[in-house]
Design an enzyme around this catalytic site. Sequence first.
Site, PDB file in Angstrom:
ATOM      1  N   ILE A   9       1.283   1.564 -10.401  1.00 55.49           N
ATOM      2  CA  ILE A   9      -0.063   2.146 -10.301  1.00 55.49           C
ATOM      3  C   ILE A   9      -0.148   3.532 -10.959  1.00 55.49           C
ATOM      4  O   ILE A   9      -1.217   3.947 -11.394  1.00 55.49           O
ATOM      5  CB  ILE A   9      -0.548   2.173  -8.825  1.00 55.49           C
ATOM      6  CG1 ILE A   9      -2.079   2.250  -8.768  1.00 55.49           C
ATOM      7  CG2 ILE A   9       0.096   3.313  -8.046  1.00 55.49           C
ATOM      8  CD1 ILE A   9      -2.661   1.900  -7.425  1.00 55.49           C
ATOM      9  N   ASN A  22       0.161   9.228   4.175  1.00 59.87           N
ATOM     10  CA  ASN A  22       0.327   9.346   5.630  1.00 59.87           C
ATOM     11  C   ASN A  22      -0.664  10.389   6.149  1.00 59.87           C
ATOM     12  O   ASN A  22      -1.263  11.122   5.361  1.00 59.87           O
ATOM     13  CB  ASN A  22       1.774   9.705   5.996  1.00 59.87           C
ATOM     14  CG  ASN A  22       2.291  10.900   5.219  1.00 59.87           C
ATOM     15  OD1 ASN A  22       1.701  11.979   5.292  1.00 59.87           O
ATOM     16  ND2 ASN A  22       3.346  10.729   4.445  1.00 59.87           N
ATOM     17  N   GLY A  30       7.919   5.235  -1.278  1.00 55.03           N
ATOM     18  CA  GLY A  30       7.025   4.182  -1.761  1.00 55.03           C
ATOM     19  C   GLY A  30       6.064   4.644  -2.837  1.00 55.03           C
ATOM     20  O   GLY A  30       6.392   5.490  -3.675  1.00 55.03           O
ATOM     21  N   ASP A  32       3.416   6.428  -2.533  1.00 54.00           N
ATOM     22  CA  ASP A  32       3.061   7.842  -2.324  1.00 54.00           C
ATOM     23  C   ASP A  32       4.034   8.749  -3.101  1.00 54.00           C
ATOM     24  O   ASP A  32       3.621   9.645  -3.867  1.00 54.00           O
ATOM     25  CB  ASP A  32       3.126   8.131  -0.812  1.00 54.00           C
ATOM     26  CG  ASP A  32       2.453   9.420  -0.397  1.00 54.00           C
ATOM     27  OD1 ASP A  32       1.837  10.081  -1.257  1.00 54.00           O
ATOM     28  OD2 ASP A  32       2.536   9.760   0.796  1.00 54.00           O
ATOM     29  N   SER A 115      -0.297  -0.307   3.290  1.00 54.29           N
ATOM     30  CA  SER A 115       0.353  -0.636   4.588  1.00 54.29           C
ATOM     31  C   SER A 115       1.412  -1.729   4.522  1.00 54.29           C
ATOM     32  O   SER A 115       2.067  -1.989   5.535  1.00 54.29           O
ATOM     33  CB  SER A 115      -0.678  -1.027   5.671  1.00 54.29           C
ATOM     34  OG  SER A 115      -1.279   0.120   6.224  1.00 54.29           O
ATOM     35  N   GLY A 117       4.224  -1.931   2.820  1.00 51.69           N
ATOM     36  CA  GLY A 117       5.604  -1.508   2.552  1.00 51.69           C
ATOM     37  C   GLY A 117       6.231  -0.968   3.824  1.00 51.69           C
ATOM     38  O   GLY A 117       6.420  -1.687   4.803  1.00 51.69           O
TER      39      GLY A 117
HETATM   40  N1  AR6 Z   1       2.876   1.074  -7.981  1.00 51.99           N
HETATM   41  C1  AR6 Z   1       2.273   0.124  -7.230  1.00 51.99           C
HETATM   42  N2  AR6 Z   1       2.707  -0.269  -6.026  1.00 51.99           N
HETATM   43  C2  AR6 Z   1       3.804   0.335  -5.546  1.00 51.99           C
HETATM   44  C3  AR6 Z   1       4.501   1.351  -6.242  1.00 51.99           C
HETATM   45  C4  AR6 Z   1       3.984   1.711  -7.519  1.00 51.99           C
HETATM   46  N3  AR6 Z   1       4.561   2.656  -8.273  1.00 51.99           N
HETATM   47  N4  AR6 Z   1       5.560   1.752  -5.487  1.00 51.99           N
HETATM   48  C5  AR6 Z   1       5.541   1.016  -4.366  1.00 51.99           C
HETATM   49  N5  AR6 Z   1       4.492   0.154  -4.387  1.00 51.99           N
HETATM   50  P1  AR6 Z   1       4.359   1.821   0.740  1.00 51.99           P
HETATM   51  P2  AR6 Z   1       2.687   1.884   3.173  1.00 51.99           P
HETATM   52  C6  AR6 Z   1       4.052  -0.839  -3.390  1.00 51.99           C
HETATM   53  O1  AR6 Z   1       5.597   1.743   1.562  1.00 51.99           O
HETATM   54  O2  AR6 Z   1       3.284   0.628   3.685  1.00 51.99           O
HETATM   55  C7  AR6 Z   1       5.034   6.446   2.351  1.00 51.99           C
HETATM   56  O3  AR6 Z   1       6.230   7.108   2.634  1.00 51.99           O
HETATM   57  C8  AR6 Z   1       5.054  -1.329  -2.387  1.00 51.99           C
HETATM   58  O4  AR6 Z   1       5.920  -2.293  -2.969  1.00 51.99           O
HETATM   59  O5  AR6 Z   1       4.353   2.709  -0.426  1.00 51.99           O
HETATM   60  O6  AR6 Z   1       1.196   2.064   3.244  1.00 51.99           O
HETATM   61  C9  AR6 Z   1       3.801   7.231   2.770  1.00 51.99           C
HETATM   62  O7  AR6 Z   1       4.017   8.624   2.708  1.00 51.99           O
HETATM   63  C10 AR6 Z   1       4.127  -1.950  -1.365  1.00 51.99           C
HETATM   64  O8  AR6 Z   1       3.714  -3.232  -1.805  1.00 51.99           O
HETATM   65  O9  AR6 Z   1       3.076   2.218   1.639  1.00 51.99           O
HETATM   66  C11 AR6 Z   1       3.589   6.774   4.169  1.00 51.99           C
HETATM   67  O10 AR6 Z   1       4.356   7.523   5.090  1.00 51.99           O
HETATM   68  C12 AR6 Z   1       2.906  -1.026  -1.385  1.00 51.99           C
HETATM   69  O11 AR6 Z   1       3.054  -0.241  -2.579  1.00 51.99           O
HETATM   70  C13 AR6 Z   1       4.054   5.335   4.150  1.00 51.99           C
HETATM   71  O12 AR6 Z   1       4.992   5.247   3.087  1.00 51.99           O
HETATM   72  C14 AR6 Z   1       2.776  -0.086  -0.204  1.00 51.99           C
HETATM   73  O13 AR6 Z   1       4.052   0.334   0.258  1.00 51.99           O
HETATM   74  C15 AR6 Z   1       2.930   4.373   3.864  1.00 51.99           C
HETATM   75  O14 AR6 Z   1       3.391   3.065   3.972  1.00 51.99           O
END
Ligand code: AR6
Length: 172
Positions: A9, A22, A30, A32, A115, A117
């Site tokens: 993204i 968060n 992730g 973020d 949410s 991940g």
């Molecule tokens: N591009 C697109 N999607 C991605 C990328 C990217 N570069 N990197 C990861 N994903 P998560 P959450 C996907 O864990 O569950 C953070 O520490 C990933 O594979 O990023 O909402 C925040 O600070 C998954 O499918 O977000 C919060 O504390 C999706 O993005 C917490 O994690 C979401 O995974 C939020 O957790």
Amino acid sequence: MLTIKLGDITKEKVDAIVNAANTGLRGGGGVDGAIHHAAGPSVMEECGKIGGCPTGQAVITGAGKLKAKKIIHTVGPVWRGGGKREPELLKAAYENSFLLAKKNGVKSIAFPAISTGVYGYPLEEATRIALAAGINFEAEFDEIRYICFSERDLGVYTGIREELRKKRTEGP
Ligand code: AR6
């Protein structure tokens, strides 16, 4: 137009990308972590000034070094088994992102799978909520793009889009 693609993204050229943040807007792992890393420190500075964002709400910042013009930071719920208003809060995260985007003149927007991940929301259920929200707002944007970070996610997103489209043409 509602599109689904495999990708990172941080590389998307749209008016706004959405970050799965968060409540403290402090950055993390992730998507973020990837967004802040690619955008540079100006975005974290703006997040610090905003101070936080409740679950289900959204805030907007500039996009630093990214190709996108804006970042909408939303906070999805942590999955705790489904009985803690998770579906309602995830729906609110998508809807409030769309509303904030509209308010800021955003015509093209890209979402990650919020949410699903670290926060552990089951992918199929989260995808239904994500795509249903997109279908509701489709007419108000030039493009709503869902960015899948794995082939598995891409398969789930495309399958559920078909399912929802069929439901729409068949009627209630
Ligand atoms: N591009 C697109 N999607 C991605 C990328 C990217 N570069 N990197 C990861 N994903 P998560 P959450 C996907 O864990 O569950 C953070 O520490 C990933 O594979 O990023 O909402 C925040 O600070 C998954 O499918 O977000 C919060 O504390 C999706 O993005 C917490 O994690 C979401 O995974 C939020 O957790």
